[in-house]
Design an enzyme around this catalytic site. Structure first.
Site, PDB file in Angstrom:
ATOM      1  N   SER A  66       0.842  -1.197   0.000  1.00  0.00           N
ATOM      2  CA  SER A  66       0.000   0.000   0.000  1.00  0.00           C
ATOM      3  C   SER A  66       0.879   1.251   0.000  1.00  0.00           C
ATOM      4  CB  SER A  66      -0.949  -0.050   1.197  1.00  0.00           C
ATOM      5  OG  SER A  66      -2.027   0.835   1.040  1.00  0.00           O
ATOM      6  N   ASP A  90      -8.965  -5.032  -5.536  1.00  0.00           N
ATOM      7  CA  ASP A  90      -8.427  -4.289  -4.392  1.00  0.00           C
ATOM      8  C   ASP A  90      -9.212  -2.987  -4.229  1.00  0.00           C
ATOM      9  OD1 ASP A  90      -6.917  -2.747  -2.579  1.00  0.00           O
ATOM     10  OD2 ASP A  90      -5.043  -3.674  -3.214  1.00  0.00           O
ATOM     11  N   HIS A 135      -7.157  -6.378  -0.256  1.00  0.00           N
ATOM     12  CA  HIS A 135      -6.047  -5.440  -0.342  1.00  0.00           C
ATOM     13  C   HIS A 135      -4.723  -6.182  -0.222  1.00  0.00           C
ATOM     14  CE1 HIS A 135      -3.931  -1.744  -0.176  1.00  0.00           C
ATOM     15  NE2 HIS A 135      -3.702  -1.732   1.120  1.00  0.00           N
TER      16      HIS A 135
END
Length: 520
Positions: free
Chosen positions: A236, A461, A489
């Site tokens: 991320s 995602d 995710h």
């Protein structure tokens, strides 16, 4: 004002442990160190400070006991090192970084350190190192020490702390979908109060918590670890940190895995809308999964209508909790945070369905648990500093600003387009407009001269939609794109195809074919 990626559930326990181990300086000391960077600039390049390591296995072992992977023969060390507050004045004040290193017994043909970052910004990388030691494939653990270093301002690395627990409770409880004039004024006012409190506490030093300087910190940590080049696994926001490192130090890259890539080409508005759209799509995936269950969906044939009913119920009369000692009641803001929290990973979908059912029947205990996991709220009502760091880093990284009128218009528009998550995403655009601190915008990142960099995107995602990974892989001269056709995710190490590709890259530096797609 929400965290880009939710806090791991075990972070509060690690935080308490690490505070005891690190003997971290108070925020007052941090302010003094940061403000001392106003001395005349020096041209001398900073040198890496040694890491002061202590064995902390006996402290961490009880925390991980009973968790999957806790039967592995692991040892843990906790350490600290110092980095310059300002790289324009490396002889000025310093910030302290906190690290955790995990080592599997019986390593053979050790390659070096695998530095991990879980994202956020604001997530604890030291907690991520412990979790990674429990979950990463044994083939990787057999060749690397797993190292997590909390970036500056995060966790225990001179943590930025300027938003009170009471303010956070108020922020997360508020209904972001309220769009009348009075509600909008209250929403903007809460953001202004946070910005004023942080600016008053840190003044110009608030701008020191930026990604560019965190990437520079990471190169000093690499040197202190004794690694000739960096091997890195970032998730991320960790992909933003990793790609920034590659841009600044391309020759120092051994292998970078950037999983759940944040789009480097998108501005704040585009990113916010993409995330709102992604969460709406993730909710539809959750709803379809629920209604397709053989045992039947506890939310009935229309889960979206069910959620809207719970939101209306909580708006009319906040829903109490059966959890002992809990005085909070679930408001629409907390219900939405609970839904968002569960959409990160399909494994949480059954918990969400049950929590919504219980809330409809008058018990919000499950809703509050999910919401607290997302926001970093501890059982005693205190919070980690994930939100403070999230805002400080995000705002230090951009010079974009939006007026109240612009944001109000987007709130109305996105509330109609993305009825569960649009208004909150639009409101977040005002956060950095109110922020009073120096900015260090992220550089364009092509990392020319770097070794191959592996970029991973997941088709379903909701947090970092797949187009962001496509853009990052295209922007990086040596970028290699791997796509997982799954949900949730990030992707590694959730599936055999992705795991095999990443392992071969980390260990043998064999990158997969660019454009490889792994099935769900």
């Amino acid at each position: 004002m929400t965290a880009h990626r939710r806090l791991a559930a075990s972070a509060s326990a690690l935080l308490a442990l690490a505070l005891a181990l690190a003997g971290c300086t108070s925020s007052g000391d941090d302010d003094e160190a940061a403000s001392s960077s106003s001395a005349p600039a020096s041209s001398a390049a900073p040198e890496a400070e040694p890491i002061e390591w202590d064995d902390c296995s006996t402290d961490i072992d009880p925390i991980i006991a009973g968790r999957p992977g806790s039967d592995r023969d692991l040892s843990f060390e906790c350490g600290t090192t110092s980095v310059p507050v300002s790289y324009d004045d490396p002889d000025g004040g310093t910030l302290q970084l906190f690290l955790v290193k995990a080592t599997l017994a019986g390593q053979a043909n050790r390659i070096g350190s695998l530095v991990v970052n879980p994202g956020g910004p604001g997530q604890s990388a030291t907690d991520a190192a412990i979790q990674s030691a429990l979950t990463l494939p044994p083939d990787v653990l057999g060749r690397f020490d797993i190292v997590g270093v909390d970036p500056r301002g995060v966790g225990l690395s001179t943590p930025v702390e300027c938003i009170s627990d009471e303010q956070k409770d108020e922020l997360f409880a508020a209904d972001p979908r309220a769009t009348d004039a009075a509600a909008l004024e209250a929403s903007f006012g809460r953001v202004d109060e946070v910005a004023e409190a942080c600016a008053e506490k840190y003044k110009a030093a608030l701008g020191a918590f930026d990604t560019v300087d965190s990437a520079r910190d990471m190169d000093l940590v690499r040197q202190a670890l004794g690694d000739e080049q960096l091997t890195y696994l970032g998730y991320s926001y960790g992909t933003t940190l990793g790609s920034t490192y590659a841009e600044l130090f391309p020759e120092n890259v051994r292998a970078l895995v950037l999983d759940g890539a944040v789009d480097p080409d998108a501005g704040q508005q585009e990113s916010a809308e993409a995330q709102a759209q992604g969460f709406e799509a993730a909710f539809e995936n959750f709803a379809q999964n629920c209604t397709g269950l053989i045992s039947g969906c506890p939310l009935g044939p229309d889960p979206r209508s069910y959620v809207n009913d719970v939101l209306a119920q909580s708006a009319a009369t906040p829903i109490p909790s059966s959890r002992q000692g809990e005085t909070r009641q679930a408001t629409p803001g907390l219900v939405l945070n609970a839904v968002r929290s569960a959409l990160y990973q399909p494994t949480a979908w059954p918990q969400l369905a049950q929590s919504l059912t219980n809330a409809r029947n008058g018990d919000a205990a499950g809703i509050l648990t999910l919401a607290d996991t997302y926001t970093g709220r501890n059982d005693d009502g205190t919070y980690s500093n994930v939100v403070d760091a999230n805002v400080a880093v995000n705002c230090a990284d951009t010079d974009e600003e939006f007026t109240r009128a612009q944001v109000s218009g987007l709130i109305a528009d996105w509330n109609a387009k993305y009825p569960l998550f649009g208004a909150d995403a639009a409101l977040g655009l005002y956060t950095c407009s109110a922020w009073d601190a120096p900015r260090t915008p992220l550089p364009e990142r092509d990392a020319e001269g770097s070794a191959p960099i592996l970029v991973i995107g997941t088709q379903g995602d909701p947090v970092t939609p797949l187009p962001g990974a496509v853009d990052m892989a295209e922007d990086l001269v040596s970028g290699v794109l791997l796509t997982w056709q799954g949900y949730g995710h990030t992707a590694y190490p959730k599936t055999d195809c992705v795991t095999a590709a990443v392992n071969a890259y980390l260990i043998d530096l064999t990158a997969p074919q660019d454009g490889l797609t792994c099935p769900a």
